[in-house]
Each structure stands twice: as C-alpha cells, then as structure tokens.
Design an enzyme around this catalytic site. Structure first.
Site, PDB file in Angstrom:
ATOM      1  N   SER A 102      -6.597   4.710  14.791  1.00 12.79           N
ATOM      2  CA  SER A 102      -6.139   4.214  16.084  1.00 12.79           C
ATOM      3  C   SER A 102      -6.579   5.171  17.173  1.00 12.79           C
ATOM      4  O   SER A 102      -6.763   6.371  16.919  1.00 12.79           O
ATOM      5  CB  SER A 102      -4.602   4.115  16.094  1.00 12.79           C
ATOM      6  OG  SER A 102      -4.112   3.827  17.389  1.00 12.79           O
ATOM      7  N   SER A 146       0.903   9.754  12.133  1.00 13.85           N
ATOM      8  CA  SER A 146       0.385   9.142  10.908  1.00 13.85           C
ATOM      9  C   SER A 146      -1.091   8.784  11.058  1.00 13.85           C
ATOM     10  O   SER A 146      -1.847   8.832  10.076  1.00 13.85           O
ATOM     11  CB  SER A 146       1.199   7.894  10.545  1.00 13.85           C
ATOM     12  OG  SER A 146       0.967   6.821  11.451  1.00 13.85           O
ATOM     13  N   LYS A 147      -1.519   8.434  12.261  1.00  9.70           N
ATOM     14  CA  LYS A 147      -2.923   8.067  12.484  1.00  9.70           C
ATOM     15  C   LYS A 147      -3.807   9.303  12.660  1.00  9.70           C
ATOM     16  O   LYS A 147      -4.981   9.284  12.265  1.00  9.70           O
ATOM     17  CB  LYS A 147      -3.032   7.144  13.700  1.00  9.70           C
ATOM     18  CG  LYS A 147      -2.429   5.758  13.466  1.00  9.70           C
ATOM     19  CD  LYS A 147      -3.151   4.999  12.356  1.00  9.70           C
ATOM     20  CE  LYS A 147      -2.692   3.560  12.248  1.00  9.70           C
ATOM     21  NZ  LYS A 147      -3.428   2.777  11.238  1.00  9.70           N
ATOM     22  N   TYR A 195       4.030   7.077  14.775  1.00  9.22           N
ATOM     23  CA  TYR A 195       2.781   6.331  14.597  1.00  9.22           C
ATOM     24  C   TYR A 195       1.580   7.224  14.890  1.00  9.22           C
ATOM     25  O   TYR A 195       0.614   7.263  14.115  1.00  9.22           O
ATOM     26  CB  TYR A 195       2.785   5.124  15.525  1.00  9.22           C
ATOM     27  CG  TYR A 195       1.543   4.265  15.442  1.00  9.22           C
ATOM     28  CD1 TYR A 195       1.371   3.369  14.393  1.00  9.22           C
ATOM     29  CD2 TYR A 195       0.555   4.336  16.422  1.00  9.22           C
ATOM     30  CE1 TYR A 195       0.235   2.575  14.317  1.00  9.22           C
ATOM     31  CE2 TYR A 195      -0.584   3.548  16.352  1.00  9.22           C
ATOM     32  CZ  TYR A 195      -0.734   2.660  15.297  1.00  9.22           C
ATOM     33  OH  TYR A 195      -1.859   1.888  15.227  1.00  9.22           O
ATOM     34  N   VAL A 217       0.812  -1.224   0.000  1.00  6.60           N
ATOM     35  CA  VAL A 217       0.000   0.000   0.000  1.00  6.60           C
ATOM     36  C   VAL A 217       0.840   1.266   0.000  1.00  6.60           C
ATOM     37  O   VAL A 217       0.309   2.356  -0.256  1.00  6.60           O
ATOM     38  CB  VAL A 217      -0.992   0.031   1.185  1.00  6.60           C
ATOM     39  CG1 VAL A 217      -1.951  -1.143   1.126  1.00  6.60           C
ATOM     40  CG2 VAL A 217      -0.272   0.083   2.526  1.00  6.60           C
TER      41      VAL A 217
END
Length: 256
Positions: free
Chosen positions: A137, A153-154, A150, A60
């Site tokens: 998330s 990015s979420k 992380y 992806v």
C-alpha cells in the site's frame, strides 16, 4: 510476433481473489492466458470456473490453510508460476494512542503473515522464472494518521518483499511489491474510511482513487516473463500521491 505479456501455460494463485483488486487480477491474468487459482474466504467457485480455473477456500491468516492452498494448486496443475498475495484487511480508524493490540494483531495476521505464509508455501512448487507480487500500500511508504495498525502491517510487507527477493533470486524467482493508494473496492468504501477517500480525492494529483483494473495491470506487468529482470522493487500505483500533494491541495493549504 508474440503477444507482449503473454501468460500462456502459466499457473497463477491469487489470494484475496474473490473481490476487489484480487478479482480484477484473476480476470486479467486469465485473459492473458494463465490458469488461475482463486483463493479467498467467501465462495467464488462459479467465478473461478468462468475464468477456466479453480477456487480454493483459504484463510491467509492460518498457515495450514495457506499450505493446503498451494498443495491443491500443485495437485491440480503441477506447478505455481505466479503468486499474487492480495488478501488484505483494515481494522480500526483511530489514532496510534487509541489503537488496541487487537487492531495490530488483526492487521498483521492477514496483511503481513498472509504474505509470509504465501511465499513460504508457494515457492517449493515454483519453477525457475517464477514471480511473486505482494500487494502492499502507499500507506506502507509513509505515515498515515488514524491508520497505525494498517500502516505498520504494510511497511512490514515491503521488508519481507526485499528480503525474499534476495533469498529467492538464486532460484530465479522474482519478488516485487506494489503500493496502491485507495482503490474503488468494498474495503475502501467500508464505514469509517470516508475521510480517507475525501482526502485522497483532493491530495492525489490525478484527483481520484484507483480502479481495481488499473492495479491489476501492474500486477500483470510484474507477473509476465517480459519483466524477468525486475526484482525486489516497490512500485507505486498512486496517481502521483507519493510524489507530493496535488496543486489543488497545495493551493487550498496556502490560502487557509
């Protein structure tokens, strides 16, 4: 009486569908009547065929690979009714000041751009009434120590979700996001994540992390035509974590 949340005749593409939440989602949607296209980097041909669907090897983070996935799904089944952007990674359990650009790049390429590429290349094949579910998330709803790449990015996924919901609403394509806490998957059990799991088991009011099937149930809910007026929403799948700390965690801190 028709079965609630029936997906008969629907075609669902699930990225990250070879393990964890994605695999549980593929099984659930197939059991509800959908034809599933399982996408991922590791071969899952046998798994997809067992569900009555197909496997397409996909990275992806590579737009060409995602474009090919959607074209193959359309060639095989004539349309894409449901897209589940589930592929996700986490690299780096460090403080923000210790994080490297490579950590941010790695997380954003998969977690954020994978969602962008999925939406961009699936929607041309989606009929009216289509549904897109982005797996974000609980870390995309708040700050989390040691997870800056992380988390960021979420958070971006939630902004993309809401923007896409506005832009695609005119085509009657719904876009929603879910925000789980840690889920009992290989990704959550990876080396370095042990402190996060121990913290959540204390801080989550239900006293545990989620099971993949529990997350798949919410994805099924959002994918179904029964929920045709749910659009642009972010739904927590977190055992009450974002509502506040558990009473056990509260008492532990109060006594320290």
């Amino acid at each position: 009486m028709n079965h609630f949340f029936n997906l008969n005749g629907k075609v669902a593409v699930i990225t990250g569908g070879t393990s964890g939440i994605g695999a549980a989602t593929a099984e659930r949607l197939a059991n509800a009547g959908a034809t599933v296209v399982v996408a991922g980097r590791k071969n899952a041909q046998e798994f997809a065929e067992r569900l009555g669907g197909s496997f397409v090897k996909t990275d992806v983070s590579d737009e060409t690979s995602v474009k090919n996935l959607m074209a193959v799904a359309h060639d095989l089944y004539g349309k894409i009714d449901i897209l589940v952007n589930c592929a996700g990674v986490n690299r780096g359990y460090n403080t923000l000041l210790e994080s490297e650009q490579e950590d941010f790049d790695f997380n954003f390429k998969v977690n954020t751009m994978g969602v962008v590429f999925g939406i961009k290349h699936a929607t041309p094949y989606m009929p009216t009434g289509g549904s897109i579910v982005n797996v974000a998330s609980a870390a995309g709803m708040q700050g989390v120590p040691y997870l800056a790449p992380y988390v960021s990015s979420k958070w971006a996924v939630l902004g993309i979700t809401r923007t896409a919901a506005l832009e695609l609403g005119v085509q009657n394509i719904r876009v929603n996001a879910i925000c789980p806490t840690s889920v009992d998957t290989p990704m959550a059990r990876a080396e370095g994540g042990e402190p996060q799991l121990r913290m959540e088991q204390k801080a989550v009011p239900l006293g545990r992390i989620a099971e993949p099937e529990e997350v798949a149930a919410i994805i099924h809910f959002l994918s179904a035509p029964d929920c045709a007026f749910v659009n642009g929403q972010t739904i927590g799948v977190d055992g009450g974590f974002t509502a506040g700390m558990s009473i056990n965690a509260y008492n532990c801190l109060a006594e320290s």
